[in-house]
Structure formats: C-alpha cells, structure tokens
Design a protein around this motif. Sequence first.
Motif, PDB file in Angstrom:
ATOM      1  N   SER A  13       1.179  -1.091   0.404  1.00  0.00           N
ATOM      2  CA  SER A  13      -0.205  -0.156   0.241  1.00  0.00           C
ATOM      3  C   SER A  13       0.333   1.297  -0.024  1.00  0.00           C
ATOM      4  O   SER A  13       0.608   2.305  -0.319  1.00  0.00           O
ATOM      5  CB  SER A  13      -0.795   0.201   1.119  1.00  0.00           C
ATOM      6  N   ARG A  14       2.245   0.974   0.865  1.00  0.00           N
ATOM      7  CA  ARG A  14       3.175   2.317   0.339  1.00  0.00           C
ATOM      8  C   ARG A  14       3.523   2.258  -0.622  1.00  0.00           C
ATOM      9  O   ARG A  14       3.429   3.862  -1.052  1.00  0.00           O
ATOM     10  CB  ARG A  14       4.016   2.113   1.694  1.00  0.00           C
ATOM     11  N   VAL A  15       3.992   1.428  -1.153  1.00  0.00           N
ATOM     12  CA  VAL A  15       4.375   1.763  -2.606  1.00  0.00           C
ATOM     13  C   VAL A  15       2.975   1.805  -3.961  1.00  0.00           C
ATOM     14  O   VAL A  15       3.474   2.955  -4.653  1.00  0.00           O
ATOM     15  CB  VAL A  15       5.243   0.104  -3.003  1.00  0.00           C
ATOM     16  N   ALA A  16       1.771   1.643  -3.686  1.00  0.00           N
ATOM     17  CA  ALA A  16       1.142   2.581  -4.506  1.00  0.00           C
ATOM     18  C   ALA A  16       0.609   3.517  -4.262  1.00  0.00           C
ATOM     19  O   ALA A  16       0.958   4.513  -5.367  1.00  0.00           O
ATOM     20  CB  ALA A  16      -0.260   1.389  -4.160  1.00  0.00           C
ATOM     21  N   PHE A  17       0.662   3.535  -2.733  1.00  0.00           N
ATOM     22  CA  PHE A  17       1.018   5.209  -2.465  1.00  0.00           C
ATOM     23  C   PHE A  17       1.766   6.336  -2.976  1.00  0.00           C
ATOM     24  O   PHE A  17       1.690   7.150  -3.474  1.00  0.00           O
ATOM     25  CB  PHE A  17       0.521   6.164  -0.785  1.00  0.00           C
TER      26      PHE A  17
END
Length: 105
Positions: A13-17
């Motif tokens: 989710s951090r990478v996607a953000f």
Amino acid sequence: MGAIKKLSSVKMSRVAFVATLMLLAAMIPEAMAGTGGTEFDAIYTLLVGWTQGTLGKIIALTMFLVGLSGGIIRQSIAAVVVGVGGALALFYGPTVIGGVVSAVI
C-alpha cells in the motif's frame, strides 16, 4: 505467517501510494500562482464595493443592532461583541484579505 502477509500488504500500500504521488507530480504543470485571473477583477471590485459601500454599512449596522438587542434581551455583552466583530469583519475583511494575498515575500 499472517504477520508476513500483513507486513507485505502494508508495504504494497505504501508503494502504491508513492507511485500514485509520483504519477500525479509528473502530470501537474508548473505552478503559476498569483498570475492571471484578470477575468475575475470585475466581480472582485463589485463585491468589495458592496461590502465597503452603503450596502456593507447597512449590513454592518444591522449586525450591530441585532447584537445589541440580543445583548439587552440576554443581559450579556457577548452578543454585542459578536455583532461588532461581524460588522468589523464585513467592512475590513476585504482590505485584510487583499493585503495578505498580495503580500510579497
């Protein structure tokens, strides 16, 4: 095993953000704050004229009188202060906002 899945989903989710932020940053044109916008000068002048002209004075006086009458009814000075504060904000607000927005650093 569940902790590993949870950790990887948090990382994903951090990478996607971060990827979304980078994509948005690439798509945003350069900032041109404070330039242009002359098409709104007429409405700005009209609204400032209303608030600082006769209409603004009538509304400010009405605010004061409503605050005064509310203060008399409630036997409290707080309503008068609110009325005076509203009247001052109405009359001097455009000048203060114009000074803050057009301030040069």
